[in-house]
Design an enzyme around this catalytic site. Structure first.
Site, PDB file in Angstrom:
ATOM      1  N   CYS A  47       0.863  -1.186   0.000  1.00  0.00           N
ATOM      2  CA  CYS A  47       0.000   0.000   0.000  1.00  0.00           C
ATOM      3  C   CYS A  47       0.896   1.233   0.000  1.00  0.00           C
ATOM      4  CB  CYS A  47      -0.877  -0.031   1.253  1.00  0.00           C
ATOM      5  SG  CYS A  47      -1.848   1.452   1.567  1.00  0.00           S
ATOM      6  N   HIS A  52       4.863   5.781   2.392  1.00  0.00           N
ATOM      7  CA  HIS A  52       4.857   7.022   3.181  1.00  0.00           C
ATOM      8  C   HIS A  52       5.798   6.887   4.387  1.00  0.00           C
ATOM      9  CE1 HIS A  52       1.936   8.831   0.711  1.00  0.00           C
ATOM     10  NE2 HIS A  52       0.827   8.559   1.357  1.00  0.00           N
ATOM     11  N   HIS A  68       1.064  -3.680   6.297  1.00  0.00           N
ATOM     12  CA  HIS A  68      -0.123  -3.586   7.166  1.00  0.00           C
ATOM     13  C   HIS A  68      -1.378  -4.105   6.504  1.00  0.00           C
ATOM     14  CE1 HIS A  68      -0.135  -0.017   4.637  1.00  0.00           C
ATOM     15  NE2 HIS A  68      -1.425   0.045   4.831  1.00  0.00           N
TER      16      HIS A  68
HETATM   17  P1  CND Z   1      -1.163   4.792  -5.220  1.00  0.00           P
HETATM   18  O1  CND Z   1       0.139   5.457  -5.196  1.00  0.00           O
HETATM   19  O2  CND Z   1      -1.286   3.407  -5.750  1.00  0.00           O
HETATM   20  O3  CND Z   1      -2.225   5.688  -6.015  1.00  0.00           O
HETATM   21  C1  CND Z   1      -2.201   7.095  -6.034  1.00  0.00           C
HETATM   22  C2  CND Z   1      -2.599   7.560  -7.432  1.00  0.00           C
HETATM   23  O4  CND Z   1      -2.615   8.995  -7.437  1.00  0.00           O
HETATM   24  C3  CND Z   1      -1.598   7.138  -8.531  1.00  0.00           C
HETATM   25  O5  CND Z   1      -2.302   6.483  -9.574  1.00  0.00           O
HETATM   26  C4  CND Z   1      -0.967   8.460  -8.992  1.00  0.00           C
HETATM   27  O6  CND Z   1      -0.659   8.463 -10.380  1.00  0.00           O
HETATM   28  C5  CND Z   1      -2.075   9.446  -8.667  1.00  0.00           C
HETATM   29  N1  CND Z   1      -1.602  10.838  -8.512  1.00  0.00           N
HETATM   30  C6  CND Z   1      -0.452  11.262  -7.917  1.00  0.00           C
HETATM   31  N2  CND Z   1      -0.393  12.615  -7.954  1.00  0.00           N
HETATM   32  C7  CND Z   1      -1.519  13.045  -8.566  1.00  0.00           C
HETATM   33  C8  CND Z   1      -2.047  14.330  -8.893  1.00  0.00           C
HETATM   34  N3  CND Z   1      -1.389  15.441  -8.574  1.00  0.00           N
HETATM   35  N4  CND Z   1      -3.249  14.395  -9.533  1.00  0.00           N
HETATM   36  C9  CND Z   1      -3.930  13.272  -9.876  1.00  0.00           C
HETATM   37  N5  CND Z   1      -3.480  12.022  -9.585  1.00  0.00           N
HETATM   38  C10 CND Z   1      -2.302  11.907  -8.935  1.00  0.00           C
HETATM   39  O7  CND Z   1      -1.692   4.850  -3.701  1.00  0.00           O
HETATM   40  P2  CND Z   1      -2.833   4.005  -2.946  1.00  0.00           P
HETATM   41  O8  CND Z   1      -4.020   3.892  -3.822  1.00  0.00           O
HETATM   42  O9  CND Z   1      -2.218   2.808  -2.313  1.00  0.00           O
HETATM   43  O10 CND Z   1      -3.141   5.015  -1.743  1.00  0.00           O
HETATM   44  C11 CND Z   1      -3.695   6.290  -2.006  1.00  0.00           C
HETATM   45  C12 CND Z   1      -3.617   7.165  -0.766  1.00  0.00           C
HETATM   46  O11 CND Z   1      -4.454   6.615   0.247  1.00  0.00           O
HETATM   47  C13 CND Z   1      -2.219   7.240  -0.152  1.00  0.00           C
HETATM   48  O12 CND Z   1      -1.986   8.558   0.322  1.00  0.00           O
HETATM   49  C14 CND Z   1      -2.312   6.267   1.011  1.00  0.00           C
HETATM   50  O13 CND Z   1      -1.353   6.541   2.001  1.00  0.00           O
HETATM   51  C15 CND Z   1      -3.713   6.552   1.470  1.00  0.00           C
HETATM   52  C16 CND Z   1      -4.326   5.547   2.380  1.00  0.00           C
HETATM   53  C17 CND Z   1      -5.213   6.006   3.342  1.00  0.00           C
HETATM   54  C18 CND Z   1      -5.816   5.110   4.191  1.00  0.00           C
HETATM   55  C19 CND Z   1      -6.841   5.588   5.181  1.00  0.00           C
HETATM   56  O14 CND Z   1      -7.192   4.815   6.100  1.00  0.00           O
HETATM   57  N6  CND Z   1      -7.395   6.788   5.033  1.00  0.00           N
HETATM   58  C20 CND Z   1      -5.524   3.755   4.092  1.00  0.00           C
HETATM   59  N7  CND Z   1      -4.660   3.333   3.121  1.00  0.00           N
HETATM   60  C21 CND Z   1      -4.070   4.193   2.276  1.00  0.00           C
HETATM   61 ZN    ZN Z   2      -2.805   0.960   3.583  1.00  0.00          ZN
END
Ligand code: CND
Ligand code: ZN
Ligand code: ZN
Length: 374
Positions: A47, A52, A68
């Site tokens: 993930c 991060h 995780h």
């Molecule tokens: P992943 O990196 O796979 O996806 C992020 C996507 O965003 C990618 O496809 C990028 O190309 C795109 N991206 C990056 N910058 C931009 C931009 N400026 N504009 C448009 N698109 C963009 O990440 P993921 O899907 O594994 O996780 C996404 C987020 O969610 C990440 O910050 C992660 O830490 C968070 C997260 C939160 C929680 C929670 O409980 N709230 C749980 N897990 C993950």
């Molecule tokens: Zn996660």
């Protein structure tokens, strides 16, 4: 030979410091103490939140075992453990549910105070169960799943259906539940509505799956990497756009595309600028924007309060808003009943020792989810 009560020597991916490469090491995993559970991890997803921690956006204590989003089988339990037993299939909980804190006892809260989001890296007696080369190695998000065996507290593990395929349901341990819950549980997307999802990784695609199952009629996916558009459409996006193709603000573009009807926006990237873009893109009076992406720790935002004054709702959610112990077994049952599909999110399956390759796929934007199997 039984491992009960003994130290287990096994392989783990240890991160010795910030921005360092993973090092596959032999580690010692101590037996579980009272109210703890030792788990044999069989599958773990990669993930962005793990990255991060590597980059320092999410605080962790080094050396650390990250990971995780996983599934495994209970190897042994400590004194007093009643909710799982050896042999049970389980999912470790990066968001625990202690059942006693103010969030747990309120029907609307899920941010259990036992969550280790500040990077303490230890279990409740303030020590770690991992050692490597004679040094303690710290835990991550009370789970640490980039290892063949881990120890968690009973509040951070839940038994799931014995029929569940672990190499798929591991995604229910984080990415899928986070995105899906953001749509169906936190935003409560309504049938016929218009939704916009910023970021089309594993989390963003899971938001789309949630919006579709809630009956949204228009679902717009946004990403700067157009290679993500095919998968996003396959799981339910009706259109996909890249902000790079427009000179005007994305909120204006979306207003025109939807006849000013964006009910819900979701930020699944974790960038300060896109958090504001997503807020500004939902309808001026009845729109709701949900923060799903994890912004770097100590980030501060500056925004025009008029964005909220006019009536918009701005929400966040951890783990999709689900209460982890209560809701994970139900999500696993829903998966087994084919209410949603996880296969579309899993683009790569690699043996655990290819973890570096798995992270390279994430950095190159070539995967949705990579699952490492032990
Ligand atoms: P992943 O990196 O796979 O996806 C992020 C996507 O965003 C990618 O496809 C990028 O190309 C795109 N991206 C990056 N910058 C931009 C931009 N400026 N504009 C448009 N698109 C963009 O990440 P993921 O899907 O594994 O996780 C996404 C987020 O969610 C990440 O910050 C992660 O830490 C968070 C997260 C939160 C929680 C929670 O409980 N709230 C749980 N897990 C993950
Ligand atoms: Zn996660
Ligand atoms: Zn709690």
């Amino acid at each position: 030979m039984s491992t009960l009560g003994k130290v287990i020597r096994c392989k783990a991916a240890v991160l010795w410091g910030l921005k360092q490469p993973f090092s596959i090491e032999e580690v010692e995993v101590a037996p579980p103490k009272a109210y703890e559970v030792r788990i044999k991890i069989l599958a773990t997803g990669i993930c962005r939140s793990d990255d991060h921690a590597i980059q320092g956006y999410l605080v962790a204590k080094f050396p650390v075992i990250l990971g995780h989003e996983a599934a495994g089988i209970v190897e042994s339990i400590g004194e007093g453990v009643t909710t799982v037993k050896p042999g049970d299939k389980v999912i470790p909980l990066c968001l625990p549910q202690c059942g006693k804190c103010s969030s747990c006892i309120n029907p609307n809260g899920n941010f259990c105070e036992k969550v280790d989001i500040t990077g303490k890296g230890v279990l409740s007696d303030d020590t770690s169960r991992f050692t490597c080369r004679g040094k303690p190695v710290y835990h991550f998000l009370s789970t640490s799943t980039f290892t063949e065996y881990t120890v968690v507290e009973e509040s951070s593990v839940i038994k799931i259906d014995a029929a569940a395929p672990l190499e798929k349901v591991c995604l229910i341990g984080c990415g899928f539940s986070t995105g899906y819950g953001a749509a169906v549980k936190t935003a409560k997307v309504t049938p016929g509505s218009t939704c916009v999802v910023f970021g089309l990784g594993g989390v963003g695609l899971s938001v789309i799956i949630g919006c579709k199952s809630a009956g949204a009629s228009q679902i717009i996916g946004i990403d700067i990497n157009k290679d993500k558009f095919g998968k996003a459409k396959a799981v339910g996006a009706t259109e996909c756009i890249s902000p790079k193709d427009y000179t005007k603000p994305i909120s204006e573009v979306l207003k025109e595309m939807t006849g000013n009807s964006v009910g819900y926006t979701f930020e699944a990237i974790g960038h300060p600028e896109t958090l504001i873009d997503a807020l500004a893109s939902c309808h001026v009076s009845y729109g709701t924007s949900v923060i799903v992406g994890l912004p770097p720790s100590s980030t501060m935002l500056t925004y025009d309060p008029m964005l909220l004054f006019t009536g918009r709702t701005w929400k966040g959610c951890v783990f999709g808003g689900w209460k982890s112990k209560e809701d994970i077994p139900k999500l696993v049952s829903d998966f087994l009943a084919k209410k949603f599909d996880l296969d579309q999110l899993i683009t790569h399956v690699l043996p655990f020792n290819k973890i570096k390759e798995g992270f390279d796929l994430l950095y190159k934007g070539e995967c949705i989810r990579t699952v490492l199997v032990m």
